[in-house]
Design a protein around this motif. Sequence first.
Motif, mmCIF file in Angstrom:
data_model
loop_
_atom_site.group_PDB
_atom_site.id
_atom_site.type_symbol
_atom_site.label_atom_id
_atom_site.label_comp_id
_atom_site.label_asym_id
_atom_site.label_seq_id
_atom_site.Cartn_x
_atom_site.Cartn_y
_atom_site.Cartn_z
ATOM 1 N N CYS A 32 -58.964 -0.681 -17.991
ATOM 2 C CA CYS A 32 -58.369 -0.501 -16.616
ATOM 3 C C CYS A 32 -57.530 -1.482 -16.247
ATOM 4 O O CYS A 32 -57.830 -2.648 -16.275
ATOM 5 C CB CYS A 32 -59.636 -0.412 -15.689
ATOM 6 N N ALA A 33 -56.438 -1.387 -15.989
ATOM 7 C CA ALA A 33 -55.253 -2.095 -15.583
ATOM 8 C C ALA A 33 -55.358 -2.247 -13.984
ATOM 9 O O ALA A 33 -55.059 -1.249 -13.421
ATOM 10 C CB ALA A 33 -54.079 -1.743 -16.026
ATOM 11 N N VAL A 34 -55.232 -3.182 -13.540
ATOM 12 C CA VAL A 34 -55.155 -3.728 -12.352
ATOM 13 C C VAL A 34 -53.979 -4.190 -11.543
ATOM 14 O O VAL A 34 -53.595 -5.399 -12.178
ATOM 15 C CB VAL A 34 -56.517 -4.469 -11.834
ATOM 16 N N SER A 35 -53.395 -3.702 -10.746
ATOM 17 C CA SER A 35 -52.051 -4.439 -10.049
ATOM 18 C C SER A 35 -52.400 -5.136 -8.985
ATOM 19 O O SER A 35 -53.542 -4.909 -8.379
ATOM 20 C CB SER A 35 -51.066 -3.112 -9.725
ATOM 21 N N GLY A 36 -51.712 -6.244 -8.587
ATOM 22 C CA GLY A 36 -51.916 -6.990 -7.363
ATOM 23 C C GLY A 36 -52.740 -8.127 -7.617
ATOM 24 O O GLY A 36 -53.352 -8.471 -8.712
ATOM 25 N N ARG A 37 -52.570 -9.053 -6.638
ATOM 26 C CA ARG A 37 -53.322 -10.211 -7.048
ATOM 27 C C ARG A 37 -54.918 -10.278 -6.522
ATOM 28 O O ARG A 37 -55.710 -11.236 -6.823
ATOM 29 C CB ARG A 37 -52.739 -11.463 -6.082
ATOM 30 N N THR A 38 -55.379 -9.243 -6.482
ATOM 31 C CA THR A 38 -57.020 -9.063 -5.989
ATOM 32 C C THR A 38 -57.833 -9.099 -7.317
ATOM 33 O O THR A 38 -58.937 -9.664 -7.057
ATOM 34 C CB THR A 38 -57.021 -7.616 -5.588
ATOM 35 N N PHE A 39 -57.193 -9.043 -8.532
ATOM 36 C CA PHE A 39 -57.983 -8.967 -9.555
ATOM 37 C C PHE A 39 -58.830 -10.390 -10.054
ATOM 38 O O PHE A 39 -60.065 -10.021 -10.135
ATOM 39 C CB PHE A 39 -57.334 -8.703 -10.781
ATOM 40 N N SER A 40 -58.247 -11.474 -9.449
ATOM 41 C CA SER A 40 -59.068 -12.740 -9.645
ATOM 42 C C SER A 40 -60.207 -12.916 -9.010
ATOM 43 O O SER A 40 -61.199 -13.610 -9.421
ATOM 44 C CB SER A 40 -58.236 -13.898 -9.707
ATOM 45 N N SER A 41 -60.093 -12.061 -7.713
ATOM 46 C CA SER A 41 -61.324 -12.394 -7.009
ATOM 47 C C SER A 41 -62.212 -11.174 -6.651
ATOM 48 O O SER A 41 -63.155 -10.780 -6.013
ATOM 49 C CB SER A 41 -60.809 -12.627 -5.436
ATOM 50 N N ALA A 42 -61.992 -9.917 -7.637
ATOM 51 C CA ALA A 42 -62.760 -8.949 -7.614
ATOM 52 C C ALA A 42 -63.729 -8.589 -8.623
ATOM 53 O O ALA A 42 -63.445 -8.923 -9.733
ATOM 54 C CB ALA A 42 -61.692 -7.681 -7.592
ATOM 55 N N ASN A 43 -65.090 -8.177 -8.168
ATOM 56 C CA ASN A 43 -66.234 -7.790 -9.017
ATOM 57 C C ASN A 43 -65.419 -6.465 -9.509
ATOM 58 O O ASN A 43 -64.830 -5.491 -8.857
ATOM 59 C CB ASN A 43 -67.508 -7.586 -8.365
ATOM 60 N N MET A 44 -65.474 -6.253 -11.034
ATOM 61 C CA MET A 44 -65.204 -4.876 -11.477
ATOM 62 C C MET A 44 -66.456 -4.064 -11.779
ATOM 63 O O MET A 44 -67.448 -4.579 -12.348
ATOM 64 C CB MET A 44 -64.168 -5.170 -12.721
ATOM 65 N N GLY A 45 -66.161 -2.646 -11.790
ATOM 66 C CA GLY A 45 -67.226 -1.781 -12.173
ATOM 67 C C GLY A 45 -66.831 -0.668 -12.886
ATOM 68 O O GLY A 45 -65.595 -0.038 -12.617
ATOM 69 N N TRP A 46 -67.567 0.030 -13.812
ATOM 70 C CA TRP A 46 -67.512 1.450 -14.409
ATOM 71 C C TRP A 46 -68.580 2.391 -13.799
ATOM 72 O O TRP A 46 -69.695 2.014 -13.734
ATOM 73 C CB TRP A 46 -67.425 1.144 -15.627
ATOM 74 N N PHE A 47 -67.889 3.261 -13.331
ATOM 75 C CA PHE A 47 -68.959 4.504 -13.015
ATOM 76 C C PHE A 47 -68.521 5.836 -13.843
ATOM 77 O O PHE A 47 -67.289 5.760 -14.294
ATOM 78 C CB PHE A 47 -68.732 4.789 -11.447
ATOM 79 N N ARG A 48 -69.448 6.736 -13.816
ATOM 80 C CA ARG A 48 -69.108 7.897 -14.442
ATOM 81 C C ARG A 48 -69.521 9.231 -13.659
ATOM 82 O O ARG A 48 -70.581 8.907 -12.827
ATOM 83 C CB ARG A 48 -69.642 8.099 -15.917
ATOM 84 N N GLN A 49 -68.973 10.269 -13.868
ATOM 85 C CA GLN A 49 -69.497 11.582 -13.252
ATOM 86 C C GLN A 49 -69.298 12.899 -14.238
ATOM 87 O O GLN A 49 -68.117 13.053 -14.633
ATOM 88 C CB GLN A 49 -68.613 11.646 -11.839
ATOM 89 N N ALA A 50 -70.667 13.288 -14.469
ATOM 90 C CA ALA A 50 -70.654 14.454 -15.330
ATOM 91 C C ALA A 50 -70.492 15.699 -14.426
ATOM 92 O O ALA A 50 -70.832 15.730 -13.268
ATOM 93 C CB ALA A 50 -72.075 14.408 -16.044
ATOM 94 N N PRO A 51 -70.132 16.768 -14.783
ATOM 95 C CA PRO A 51 -70.044 18.122 -14.349
ATOM 96 C C PRO A 51 -71.301 18.444 -13.631
ATOM 97 O O PRO A 51 -72.440 18.492 -14.332
ATOM 98 C CB PRO A 51 -69.616 19.022 -15.238
ATOM 99 N N GLY A 52 -71.219 18.752 -12.239
ATOM 100 C CA GLY A 52 -72.443 19.146 -11.450
ATOM 101 C C GLY A 52 -73.456 18.124 -11.213
ATOM 102 O O GLY A 52 -74.360 18.143 -10.609
ATOM 103 N N GLY B 84 -72.358 -5.058 -7.092
ATOM 104 C CA GLY B 84 -72.698 -3.939 -6.325
ATOM 105 C C GLY B 84 -73.012 -2.628 -7.544
ATOM 106 O O GLY B 84 -72.316 -2.756 -8.705
ATOM 107 N N ILE B 85 -73.930 -1.706 -7.334
ATOM 108 C CA ILE B 85 -74.263 -0.648 -8.086
ATOM 109 C C ILE B 85 -74.097 0.650 -7.357
ATOM 110 O O ILE B 85 -74.343 1.800 -8.172
ATOM 111 C CB ILE B 85 -75.545 -0.822 -9.016
ATOM 112 N N ARG B 86 -73.658 0.524 -6.390
ATOM 113 C CA ARG B 86 -73.428 1.935 -5.748
ATOM 114 C C ARG B 86 -71.868 2.182 -5.424
ATOM 115 O O ARG B 86 -71.136 1.270 -5.344
ATOM 116 C CB ARG B 86 -73.946 1.667 -4.226
ATOM 117 N N SER B 87 -71.276 3.276 -5.470
ATOM 118 C CA SER B 87 -70.121 3.695 -5.229
ATOM 119 C C SER B 87 -69.613 3.212 -4.020
ATOM 120 O O SER B 87 -68.283 2.533 -4.027
ATOM 121 C CB SER B 87 -69.880 5.217 -5.279
ATOM 122 N N ARG B 88 -70.461 3.048 -2.871
ATOM 123 C CA ARG B 88 -69.570 2.450 -1.763
ATOM 124 C C ARG B 88 -69.716 1.078 -1.808
ATOM 125 O O ARG B 88 -68.970 0.199 -0.657
ATOM 126 C CB ARG B 88 -70.612 2.870 -0.393
#
Length: 126
Positions: free
Chosen positions: A22-42, A107-111
């Motif tokens: 995941c490539a992140v543009s902008g200066r936010t990256f250095s202060s941002a927690n990053m997450g991966w989520f997934r969504q299967a059909p249905g 965080g572990i929630r999408s929101r």
Amino acid sequence: QVQLVDSGGGLVQAGGSLRLSCAVSGRTFSSANMGWFRQAPGKEREFVAAILWNGVSTDYADSVKGRFTISRDSAKNTVALQMNSLKPEDTAVYYCAADPGRKFWLGIRSRDYDYWGQGTQVTVSS
């Protein structure tokens, strides 16, 4: 404006490996927690992994512990998800997400996340 671009998905046989990026543009990256989520059909979008803005802490869903590894490269403004021993149930669209603000909890929630990539498809055949 923060933009996230996911890549690296594809078709792989069970037991194989893939590396998402995941490539992140902008200066936010250095202060941002990053997450991966997934969504299967249905199914609802679910948490996969997260890494603290300074890289010293990570968290994983129980279903991927020991198989997936999240990492970040501050020099390249990227976050990666190394996925090993893939199973058919790992098939989903994978999204990276950013939670700016230099928070000390993951965080572990999408929101919990403000910015999202477009998603990359991972398909694991049996």
